[in-house]
Motif scaffolding. Structure first.
Motif, PDB file in Angstrom:
ATOM      1  N   SER A  19       0.830  -1.213   0.000  1.00 46.88           N
ATOM      2  CA  SER A  19       0.000   0.000   0.000  1.00 46.88           C
ATOM      3  C   SER A  19       0.861   1.258   0.000  1.00 46.88           C
ATOM      4  N   LYS A  20       2.002   1.199   0.670  1.00 50.97           N
ATOM      5  CA  LYS A  20       2.921   2.351   0.698  1.00 50.97           C
ATOM      6  C   LYS A  20       3.613   2.523  -0.651  1.00 50.97           C
ATOM      7  N   ILE A  21       4.107   1.426  -1.199  1.00 48.87           N
ATOM      8  CA  ILE A  21       4.782   1.484  -2.500  1.00 48.87           C
ATOM      9  C   ILE A  21       3.817   1.941  -3.596  1.00 48.87           C
ATOM     10  N   ASP A  22       2.576   1.486  -3.492  1.00 52.74           N
ATOM     11  CA  ASP A  22       1.561   1.763  -4.514  1.00 52.74           C
ATOM     12  C   ASP A  22       0.853   3.099  -4.294  1.00 52.74           C
ATOM     13  N   HIS A  23       1.173   3.767  -3.183  1.00 53.39           N
ATOM     14  CA  HIS A  23       0.538   5.055  -2.828  1.00 53.39           C
ATOM     15  C   HIS A  23      -0.981   4.928  -2.735  1.00 53.39           C
ATOM     16  N   ALA A  24      -1.429   3.853  -2.106  1.00 55.99           N
ATOM     17  CA  ALA A  24      -2.862   3.633  -1.948  1.00 55.99           C
ATOM     18  C   ALA A  24      -3.451   4.625  -0.949  1.00 55.99           C
ATOM     19  N   ASP A  25      -4.690   5.045  -1.205  1.00 56.57           N
ATOM     20  CA  ASP A  25      -5.404   5.969  -0.313  1.00 56.57           C
ATOM     21  C   ASP A  25      -6.395   5.237   0.579  1.00 56.57           C
ATOM     22  N   ILE A  26      -6.750   4.003   0.230  1.00 56.15           N
ATOM     23  CA  ILE A  26      -7.681   3.191   1.012  1.00 56.15           C
ATOM     24  C   ILE A  26      -7.459   1.728   0.615  1.00 56.15           C
ATOM     25  N   ILE A  27      -7.664   0.821   1.567  1.00 57.79           N
ATOM     26  CA  ILE A  27      -7.571  -0.605   1.295  1.00 57.79           C
ATOM     27  C   ILE A  27      -8.929  -1.233   1.589  1.00 57.79           C
ATOM     28  N   ILE A  28      -9.449  -2.000   0.637  1.00 55.05           N
ATOM     29  CA  ILE A  28     -10.750  -2.648   0.817  1.00 55.05           C
ATOM     30  C   ILE A  28     -10.525  -4.141   1.047  1.00 55.05           C
ATOM     31  N   LEU A  29     -10.989  -4.616   2.206  1.00 55.62           N
ATOM     32  CA  LEU A  29     -10.692  -5.973   2.650  1.00 55.62           C
ATOM     33  C   LEU A  29     -11.968  -6.756   2.939  1.00 55.62           C
ATOM     34  N   ASN A  30     -11.920  -8.055   2.701  1.00 57.69           N
ATOM     35  CA  ASN A  30     -13.006  -8.924   3.154  1.00 57.69           C
ATOM     36  C   ASN A  30     -12.942  -9.038   4.671  1.00 57.69           C
ATOM     37  N   TYR A  31     -14.098  -9.161   5.304  1.00 54.14           N
ATOM     38  CA  TYR A  31     -14.115  -9.393   6.743  1.00 54.14           C
ATOM     39  C   TYR A  31     -13.859 -10.883   6.983  1.00 54.14           C
ATOM     40  N   THR A  83      -0.503  -0.347   8.965  1.00 56.39           N
ATOM     41  CA  THR A  83      -1.037   0.442   7.852  1.00 56.39           C
ATOM     42  C   THR A  83      -1.430   1.842   8.288  1.00 56.39           C
ATOM     43  N   ASP A  84      -1.138   2.820   7.414  1.00 55.24           N
ATOM     44  CA  ASP A  84      -1.396   4.226   7.742  1.00 55.24           C
ATOM     45  C   ASP A  84      -2.544   4.827   6.940  1.00 55.24           C
ATOM     46  N   VAL A  85      -3.233   4.011   6.142  1.00 50.05           N
ATOM     47  CA  VAL A  85      -4.354   4.525   5.345  1.00 50.05           C
ATOM     48  C   VAL A  85      -5.650   3.897   5.830  1.00 50.05           C
ATOM     49  N   PRO A  86      -6.789   4.478   5.493  1.00 51.61           N
ATOM     50  CA  PRO A  86      -8.078   3.910   5.925  1.00 51.61           C
ATOM     51  C   PRO A  86      -8.265   2.475   5.455  1.00 51.61           C
ATOM     52  N   LEU A  87      -8.869   1.665   6.327  1.00 52.83           N
ATOM     53  CA  LEU A  87      -9.127   0.254   6.045  1.00 52.83           C
ATOM     54  C   LEU A  87     -10.632   0.019   6.012  1.00 52.83           C
ATOM     55  N   PHE A  88     -11.131  -0.399   4.861  1.00 47.70           N
ATOM     56  CA  PHE A  88     -12.554  -0.680   4.683  1.00 47.70           C
ATOM     57  C   PHE A  88     -12.737  -2.195   4.785  1.00 47.70           C
ATOM     58  N   PHE A  89     -13.447  -2.637   5.832  1.00 47.12           N
ATOM     59  CA  PHE A  89     -13.714  -4.062   6.019  1.00 47.12           C
ATOM     60  C   PHE A  89     -15.155  -4.352   5.587  1.00 47.12           C
ATOM     61  N   LEU A  90     -15.281  -5.121   4.519  1.00 49.38           N
ATOM     62  CA  LEU A  90     -16.596  -5.432   3.966  1.00 49.38           C
ATOM     63  C   LEU A  90     -17.233  -6.584   4.731  1.00 49.38           C
ATOM     64  N   LYS A  91     -18.437  -6.352   5.244  1.00 51.83           N
ATOM     65  CA  LYS A  91     -19.191  -7.393   5.940  1.00 51.83           C
ATOM     66  C   LYS A  91     -20.535  -7.608   5.248  1.00 51.83           C
ATOM     67  N   LYS A  92     -20.932  -8.866   5.192  1.00 50.68           N
ATOM     68  CA  LYS A  92     -22.315  -9.182   4.841  1.00 50.68           C
ATOM     69  C   LYS A  92     -23.072  -9.373   6.140  1.00 50.68           C
ATOM     70  N   THR A  93     -24.374  -9.147   6.093  1.00 51.39           N
ATOM     71  CA  THR A  93     -25.191  -9.245   7.304  1.00 51.39           C
ATOM     72  C   THR A  93     -25.060 -10.606   7.959  1.00 51.39           C
ATOM     73  N   THR A  94     -24.984 -11.656   7.159  1.00 53.98           N
ATOM     74  CA  THR A  94     -24.912 -13.004   7.723  1.00 53.98           C
ATOM     75  C   THR A  94     -23.579 -13.277   8.397  1.00 53.98           C
ATOM     76  N   GLU A  95     -22.557 -12.491   8.051  1.00 53.38           N
ATOM     77  CA  GLU A  95     -21.233 -12.691   8.632  1.00 53.38           C
ATOM     78  C   GLU A  95     -21.018 -11.840   9.867  1.00 53.38           C
ATOM     79  N   ALA A  96     -21.739 -10.733   9.946  1.00 51.99           N
ATOM     80  CA  ALA A  96     -21.486  -9.787  11.023  1.00 51.99           C
ATOM     81  C   ALA A  96     -21.709 -10.438  12.378  1.00 51.99           C
TER      82      ALA A  96
END
Length: 302
Positions: free
Chosen positions: A236-248, A270-283
Motif C-alpha cells: 500500500s505504501k509502495i503503490d501510494h494507496a489511499d484506502i484498502i478494501i478488505l473482506n471481513y 497500515t497508515d491509510v483507511p481500512l474498509f472491512f466489507l461485511k455481509k449481514t450473515t457474517e457480522a
C-alpha cells in the motif's frame, strides 16, 4: 447486500481522532450523496438494590449527557455550515458500545460504520482490546477505520487485495462504486501462500476479467507470501494507496490475544483507511447489554 453507501454512522468521542473521522465521513457523504449519523455512546452508571436500579451521581450523569448533546449539536452545525446539502443527524446510545451501534444500524439502515483509530495498539490495548477493534469485530455493518494521522480524504488509488474467496463479487461492486465516486484507479493485488495459490489465482483472474469489462481504471499485481497483512501494508505504501478494501475474514483468529491475527497486524502496520466489507450473515451478533453497574442486592435475612 447493499453495495451503495447511503447512510454513514460515524462514532464521536470528541477527540482528535474522532474529529478526523467526522471529516472523512463528510467527504465520503458528499461524494456518495449519503446521510451522516453523528453517534455518541453515553452509559448511565447505577447500582441495583431492592428498589431497582438507582443512578449513581444523578446530577453528574445529567450534566455529562447535556455536554454530549451540546457537543454533537456543535459538530452538526459546523458540518452543515460548510456542507448545506448534507443531511446530518445525531444519536446518543445508552447501551454497551457495540450493542448501541447495532441498534442504530438496524433502526437507521446504516451501510457503513466509520470510526477513528490511533493506529498502532498500546500494550494495554493489545490484551484488553481497543474501542475501534471492538467496533470492527462486533458491529453488524461494514466498517471503515480511519487512522488519526490520515489527511487524505479523496481516494485516488484504491487497493483491493484478493487473499480469500469469500464475497469477492460484493467486494468488487463496492470497490467499483467507490472508484467511480472518486474517479479513482483500482489496484488489484492477488496475495496468497503457495498452499492456496491455485484457488486464489482463479479468484484473482475472475476479478481481473470483470475489471477489464468495466470503465474503471485498474492495475494488477500478484505476490506469494505467508505474511499477508505485512505485505499488503508494505504494498500500500509502495503503490501510494489511499484506502484498502478488505473482506471481513480474520485469518489465524485464535492468535488475536497476542495481536498476531490478520486484523490486528493490518491495523498496526497500515497508515491509510481500512474498509472491512461485511455481509449481514457474517457480522457478529450484538454483544449483550453490558451497561455498567454494581449489584449490591443482599439476601433476605433468616
Amino acid at each position: 447486500m447493499r453495495t451503495e453507501i447511503k447512510t454513514i454512522l460515524v462514532t464521536v468521542d470528541f477527540t482528535e481522532k474522532s474529529d478526523n473521522a467526522v471529516t472523512m465521513a463528510v467527504h465520503m457523504a458528499g461524494r456518495h450523496k449519503a446521510r451522516i449519523i453523528l453517534f455518541h455512546n453515553f452509559i448511565n452508571y447505577y447500582i441495583i438494590d431492592r428498589t431497582g436500579k438507582q443512578a449513581v451521581g444523578t446530577e453528574k450523569v445529567k450534566e455529562g449527557l447535556e455536554l454530549a448533546e451540546r457537543g454533537l449539536r456543535e459538530i452538526k452545525l459546523a458540518v452543515q455550515e460548510q456542507n448545506r446539502s448534507l443531511r446530518v443527524d445525531t444519536i446518543i446510545g445508552s447501551n454497551s458500545l457495540v450493542s448501541s451501534i447495532n441498534e442504530c444500524i438496524t433502526s437507521e439502515k446504516v451501510d457503513l460504520v466509520l470510526t477513528g483509530t490511533s493506529g498502532r495498539q498500546s500494550i494495554k490495548e493489545l490484551f484488553l482490546g481497543s474501542a475501534s477493534y471492538e467496533i470492527l469485530t462486533g458491529t453488524n455493518s461494514s466498517v471503515l477505520l480511519v487512522p488519526e494521522k490520515c489527511r487524505t480524504y479523496d481516494f485516488g488509488k484504491i487497493l483491493v487485495p484478493v487473499r480469500v474467496i469469500e464475497n469477492l463479487q460484493e467486494k468488487l461492486m463496492v470497490s467499483q462504486n467507490i472508484a467511480k465516486k472518486n474517479n479513482a484507479e483500482i489496484s488489484l493485488l492477488g496475495i496468497c501462500s503457495e498452499e492456496d495459490a491455485n484457488v486464489i489465482k482463479e479468484a484473482y483472474n475472475s476479478i481481473w476479467s470483470a475489471l477489464a469489462k468495466d470503465t474503471v481504471k485498474y492495475s494488477t499485481s500478484f505476490i506469494l507470501t505467508n505474511e499477508k497483512a505485512v505485505k499488503i501494508s508494505q504494498f500500500s505504501k509502495i503503490d501510494h494507496a489511499d484506502i484498502i478494501i478488505l473482506n471481513y475474514h480474520d485469518e489465524n483468529s485464535w492468535k488475536s490475544l497476542f495481536s498476531e491475527n490478520f486484523f490486528k497486524q493490518i491495523i498496526n502496520h497500515t497508515d491509510v483507511p481500512l474498509f472491512f466489507l461485511k455481509k449481514t450473515t457474517e457480522a457478529q451478533k450484538a454483544m449483550p447489554d453490558e451497561s455498567a453497574g454494581f449489584d449490591i442486592a443482599l439476601p433476605s435475612p433468616g
